[in-house]
Every structure is written in C-alpha cells, then in structure tokens.
Write a protein that holds these residues in place. Structure first.
Motif, short mmCIF file in Angstrom:
data_model
loop_
_atom_site.label_atom_id
_atom_site.label_comp_id
_atom_site.label_asym_id
_atom_site.label_seq_id
_atom_site.Cartn_x
_atom_site.Cartn_y
_atom_site.Cartn_z
N PHE A 85 -2.78 34.73 16.36
CA PHE A 85 -3.46 35.64 17.55
C PHE A 85 -4.70 35.95 16.86
N ALA A 86 -4.98 35.61 15.47
CA ALA A 86 -6.27 36.16 14.89
C ALA A 86 -7.47 35.26 14.94
N VAL A 87 -8.67 35.75 15.06
CA VAL A 87 -9.93 34.78 15.15
C VAL A 87 -10.00 33.77 14.15
N ASP A 88 -9.95 32.39 14.47
CA ASP A 88 -10.27 31.50 13.52
C ASP A 88 -8.95 31.44 12.60
N GLY A 89 -7.77 32.08 13.02
CA GLY A 89 -6.60 32.23 12.12
C GLY A 89 -6.08 30.98 11.60
N LYS A 90 -6.17 29.87 12.71
CA LYS A 90 -5.55 28.33 12.35
C LYS A 90 -6.49 27.88 11.31
N LYS A 91 -7.79 28.36 10.92
CA LYS A 91 -8.39 27.70 9.76
C LYS A 91 -7.90 28.00 8.64
N ARG A 322 -11.40 44.62 20.55
CA ARG A 322 -10.38 44.07 19.82
C ARG A 322 -10.09 44.51 18.31
N THR A 323 -8.87 44.42 17.88
CA THR A 323 -8.62 44.86 16.74
C THR A 323 -7.70 43.85 15.89
N PRO A 324 -8.03 43.85 14.63
CA PRO A 324 -8.75 44.77 13.87
C PRO A 324 -10.21 44.65 13.90
N LEU A 325 -11.30 45.52 13.85
CA LEU A 325 -12.48 45.31 14.34
C LEU A 325 -13.37 44.38 13.92
N HIS A 326 -12.91 43.68 12.60
CA HIS A 326 -13.53 42.46 12.22
C HIS A 326 -13.38 41.47 13.09
N ASP A 327 -12.53 41.29 13.92
CA ASP A 327 -12.26 40.36 14.97
C ASP A 327 -13.20 40.78 16.14
#
Length: 360
Positions: A85-91, A322-327
């Motif tokens: 669910f994280a942004v660019d988590g698959k990278k 979106r949280t965390p805010l860096h996402d």
C-alpha cells in the motif's frame, strides 16, 4: 693551644657540614617540587587532550566501522518483500532490509569503547539494543508481526526506560521557553515518560518510508537536542553518545541515499525513536520533544491517530490526506524522493533554529 685549634676545626667543619646538608635538602625539595609540577602539568594536559583525542577517534571509528560493516554485512541481511500500500513500495522489493541491526551494534560498541558510560548509560544502551532486536526479528519474519505484538513490546521497553530514568534522575521538569521548573508526582511523571517513549518509537518507525528521510530527520532532531544541552550547560556523557549515534546513522545514510542499496527496517527506526526519547528526557525538558521532532510527529503520527480513531471510535478524519505524510507529498503533491527529504528536513531545521534561539 693545639687542642683549641682542633676543636675549632671540628666546629667549623660541623657547621659547614650542617649547612651543606640543609642546602642539599632544599635542593632536593626544589627538584621534587619541579618534578611534581611537571607531573601535574603532564597529567592535566594528558587528561584534557586525552579525553578530546579519544572522543575524536571514537567519532571517526563509529563512522568508518558503520560504513565497513554495512558494506560487508548487507549481503547477510533479510530481503524486503515490498510494501503493497506504500507509494513505490514495490521498488524496494529485493533490497537488504534490517540495516539498523548493523549500525546500532556499531553504536553500542563505540559507546562502550569511547564513551564515559555509567550504570544508567549502560541500561539505555541495553534498551536501545532491545528495541533494535525486536525490530530486526520483525524484519526477518516471513510474516510481519502484528501491530498489537509490536505495540506491547514497545510498551515494555517504555516502562523500563521510565523506571530507569526515575531511578537516576529527578522528576523535575523545566519549561525551556520561560525557564520555570516544577516537579511532577513520580507516578504521573513515569506514565508521561512511557507515553513519550512509546510515541517516539512508533512515529519514527512510521516515518521510515523514503530513502534517507527518517535517518536525516533523526540526525537533525538529535543535533538540536545536543545544542540545547550545550547551551543549557547540561553537556555530559550522554551528549557524546548523541554524537556517536548520529555518526552511525550517517554511515548508514552513505548507502541509503537515493537510490538506496539497503534499508534500515524496524531494527533501525525503532532504535532511533527510543534514543530520541531518552535524549530529550536527559535535557530535563521533555516537552521539548514536540518542537524538535515535529516533522517526525506529523509524518508518522497522523496515520496512527487516523487508525486509532477509526478502529476504536469509528471516527474518520483527514479522509483526503494520505498517511504517512511523505506518501501524500509524493503521490498527491508530486514531490520526488529527494524533494521530500530536503523539504521535510528544511522545515525541521527551521523549527530547530527557533528552539536553539529560545535556549540561548
């Protein structure tokens, strides 16, 4: 007549012999004083210079050892599975994870070798290692540990920190802005310490999602605390541990800068959160945690608040954030990883400058 001459010769020789003995004794006393003064001067110079030289070598050792251990040990670390669910988590899938295990171990060794550790400091080092181990076991697990399990372990560590701190320190709190001090009942103070430690561990852990972000913010936060300690004349053996810890994180960031080659995992983020809480407690102004770690609190803490309110009170807040805010920054505001790290760091440095001005 000859007998008088002999007796006078004896008296003269005795007198001069006595004077000569006194001169010899005085000369020996002067020489001993000179030697004593030289010895005291040598001890003073060796003591001052020795401590500073040892501290300097310790910092170099901590950085070099961290870099070396990272380079040699990253192949033995578990591999990240990617976050769904994280942004660019698959990278991040396939990268070594749990590097916090390495740099925290180097920090503990460097602290024992070069720091002036007391019983209190040794307990804090053990607890920092415990936070690291709990995180590393989670990093190594094929199935991630549940939230309640990790939260309970964090709670145990927080309780041990509270007991240790109250055993070696006062329950008096200073408000940095006004300089006013007041005592909090020990039980209440202990509960507040537990809350502080638990929150610090978890918000720091949740902020670990962008290459270099949580490590950079932790260094900024700790260096602000270090400067406040110096300005408030509270510099002690723990202040040097702050420098060692920051240097070890720098050694990790050498490999974690975008594009990263490895990640700290829970082993690093949980230990960093714990160490931040202890460092701010040692300032005597625990409320200082809010301004010196505000970016970490907002980045990692908002998600915790959202989950708590939704799960236990069925209240939804910040539904479009979106949280965390860096996402939020990367997905919605289209910031790059580098922009996210730099801009978050700039905000925390600005807040830190204000805190340092107040402490002067």
């Amino acid at each position: 007549w000859s007998s008088d001459v002999c007796s006078s010769d004896l008296n003269i020789s005795f007198h001069f012999g006595h004077v000569n003995d006194r001169i010899c004794k005085n000369s020996r006393n002067i020489q001993s004083l000179q030697k004593g003064n030289k010895k005291q001067m040598i001890n003073f110079i060796a003591g001052e210079a020795g401590i500073k030289t040892s501290a300097f070598i310790g910092i170099l050792f901590a950085f070099a050892a961290t870099c070396l251990v990272m380079w040699k040990g990253m192949g033995m670390l578990p591999r990240d599975q990617g976050r769904e669910f994280a942004v660019d988590g698959k990278k991040s899938a396939g990268k070594p994870r749990g590097a916090g295990f390495l740099f925290v171990l180097v920090f503990i060794v460097a602290a024992l070798l070069f720091g002036q550790v007391s019983r209190e400091m040794i307990i804090y080092l053990i607890l920092t290692g415990a936070a690291m181990i709990t995180g590393f076991l989670d990093d190594c697990a094929k199935t991630p540990w549940g939230e309640y399990k990790k939260g309970f372990l964090d709670l145990l560590i927080a309780v041990m920190v509270a007991v240790t701190f109250l055993n070696f320190n006062s329950n008096e709190v200073t408000i940095l802005l006004t300089g006013a001090s007041f005592a909090i009942p020990p039980i209440v103070f202990g509960i507040l310490v537990v809350v502080l430690v638990w929150v610090s561990i978890n918000v720091t852990n949740c902020s670990d999602g962008v290459d270099g972000l949580s490590g950079t913010l932790t260094i900024i936060t700790l260096m602000i605390i270090y400067l406040v300690d110096l300005l408030q004349s509270r510099g002690d053996s723990f202040s040097y541990l702050i420098l060692l810890f920051c240097v070890c994180i720098l050694g990790y960031l050498w490999y974690n800068a975008t594009p990263s080659r490895l990640m700290m995992g829970d082993a690093g983020s949980r230990a960093m959160g714990l160490f931040i809480s202890i460092a701010v407690l040692k300032t005597g102004s625990p409320f200082l945690y809010i301004p010196v770690a505000l970016v970490l609190i907002l980045d990692g803490g908002l998600g915790l608040v959202k989950i708590f309110l939704l799960r236990f009170l069925k209240i939804r807040i910040l539904t479009r954030v979106r949280t965390p805010l860096h996402d939020q920054a990367r997905k919605v505001w289209a910031w790059s990883n580098t922009q996210t790290v730099f801009r978050f760091a700039i905000i925390q440095i600005m807040l830190g400058a204000a805190v340092i001005f107040i402490a002067m």
